[in-house]
Design a protein around this motif. Structure first.
Motif, PDB file in Angstrom:
ATOM      1  N   THR A   1       0.968  -1.294   0.090  1.00 10.24           N
ATOM      2  CA  THR A   1       0.122   0.044  -0.064  1.00 10.24           C
ATOM      3  C   THR A   1       0.953   1.315   0.133  1.00 10.24           C
ATOM      4  O   THR A   1       0.634   2.136  -0.863  1.00 10.24           O
ATOM      5  CB  THR A   1      -0.903  -0.118   1.267  1.00 10.24           C
ATOM      6  OG1 THR A   1      -1.710  -1.113   1.124  1.00 10.24           O
ATOM      7  CG2 THR A   1      -1.907   1.385   1.205  1.00 10.24           C
TER       8      THR A   1
ATOM      9  N   TRP B   1       2.245   1.790  -3.422  1.00  8.88           N
ATOM     10  CA  TRP B   1       1.284   2.328  -4.280  1.00  8.88           C
ATOM     11  C   TRP B   1       1.347   3.920  -4.204  1.00  8.88           C
ATOM     12  O   TRP B   1       0.998   4.483  -5.039  1.00  8.88           O
ATOM     13  CB  TRP B   1      -0.158   1.793  -4.224  1.00  8.88           C
ATOM     14  CG  TRP B   1      -0.305   0.426  -4.937  1.00  8.88           C
ATOM     15  CD1 TRP B   1      -0.324  -0.724  -4.255  1.00  8.88           C
ATOM     16  CD2 TRP B   1      -0.089   0.003  -6.590  1.00  8.88           C
ATOM     17  NE1 TRP B   1      -0.643  -1.727  -5.473  1.00  8.88           N
ATOM     18  CE2 TRP B   1      -0.469  -1.180  -6.652  1.00  8.88           C
ATOM     19  CE3 TRP B   1      -0.041   1.022  -7.472  1.00  8.88           C
ATOM     20  CZ2 TRP B   1      -0.510  -1.762  -7.913  1.00  8.88           C
ATOM     21  CZ3 TRP B   1      -0.133   0.622  -8.888  1.00  8.88           C
ATOM     22  CH2 TRP B   1      -0.102  -0.755  -9.169  1.00  8.88           C
TER      23      TRP B   1
ATOM     24  N   THR C   1      -4.323   4.692 -11.321  1.00 12.57           N
ATOM     25  CA  THR C   1      -4.132   3.368 -11.138  1.00 12.57           C
ATOM     26  C   THR C   1      -3.279   3.265  -9.937  1.00 12.57           C
ATOM     27  O   THR C   1      -3.639   2.581  -8.935  1.00 12.57           O
ATOM     28  CB  THR C   1      -3.496   2.652 -12.373  1.00 12.57           C
ATOM     29  OG1 THR C   1      -4.259   2.571 -13.360  1.00 12.57           O
ATOM     30  CG2 THR C   1      -3.183   1.028 -11.807  1.00 12.57           C
ATOM     31  N   CYS C   2      -2.421   3.930  -9.625  1.00 10.74           N
ATOM     32  CA  CYS C   2      -1.394   4.029  -8.412  1.00 10.74           C
ATOM     33  C   CYS C   2      -2.354   4.319  -7.233  1.00 10.74           C
ATOM     34  O   CYS C   2      -2.422   3.951  -6.241  1.00 10.74           O
ATOM     35  CB  CYS C   2      -0.275   4.719  -8.672  1.00 10.74           C
ATOM     36  SG  CYS C   2       0.811   4.143  -9.924  1.00 10.74           S
TER      37      CYS C   2
ATOM     38  N   GLY D   1      -4.675   1.722  -6.515  1.00  9.99           N
ATOM     39  CA  GLY D   1      -3.920   0.742  -5.825  1.00  9.99           C
ATOM     40  C   GLY D   1      -3.717   1.061  -4.228  1.00  9.99           C
ATOM     41  O   GLY D   1      -3.947   0.082  -3.176  1.00  9.99           O
ATOM     42  N   GLY D   2      -3.427   2.305  -3.930  1.00  6.94           N
ATOM     43  CA  GLY D   2      -3.262   2.741  -2.819  1.00  6.94           C
ATOM     44  C   GLY D   2      -4.563   2.663  -1.737  1.00  6.94           C
ATOM     45  O   GLY D   2      -4.663   2.108  -0.647  1.00  6.94           O
TER      46      GLY D   2
END
Length: 95
Positions: free
Chosen positions: A26, A29, A54-55, A58-59
């Protein structure tokens, strides 16, 4: 075509530092999101802004994952403590 059947038992799942692994992923990301943020214009010019988002996604999903695995880890520890408490109560000579 014949149905496939397993020839041996499936192995037990590996247990490891799940909370630390999910937390590390996490953080990674979010770091990737922050590193890409100053270059947002470059990504926008090339129609690649999905990399940035997207990052961030993801986080965000990683935060949900951290919450989930912390609860799972606590439940596993609680169940193990209850099982060991029950085993001690059932032992001969227990008061």
């Amino acid at each position: 075509m014949a149905k496939w059947t397993p020839k041996h038992e499936a192995p037990e799942p590996l247990e490891g530092p799940v909370v630390a692994t999910i937390t590390g992923g996490t953080i990674l990301w979010f770091v990737l999101f922050l590193v890409q943020l100053p270059f947002y214009g470059w990504f926008d010019d090339r129609d690649l802004t999905w990399w940035v988002w997207t990052c961030l996604a993801g986080g965000g999903l990683g935060l949900i994952g951290v919450w989930y695995v912390r609860g799972r880890d606590a439940a596993l520890k609680r169940a193990a403590a209850e099982a060991s408490g029950a085993a001690r109560a059932d032992a001969p000579g227990a008061a």
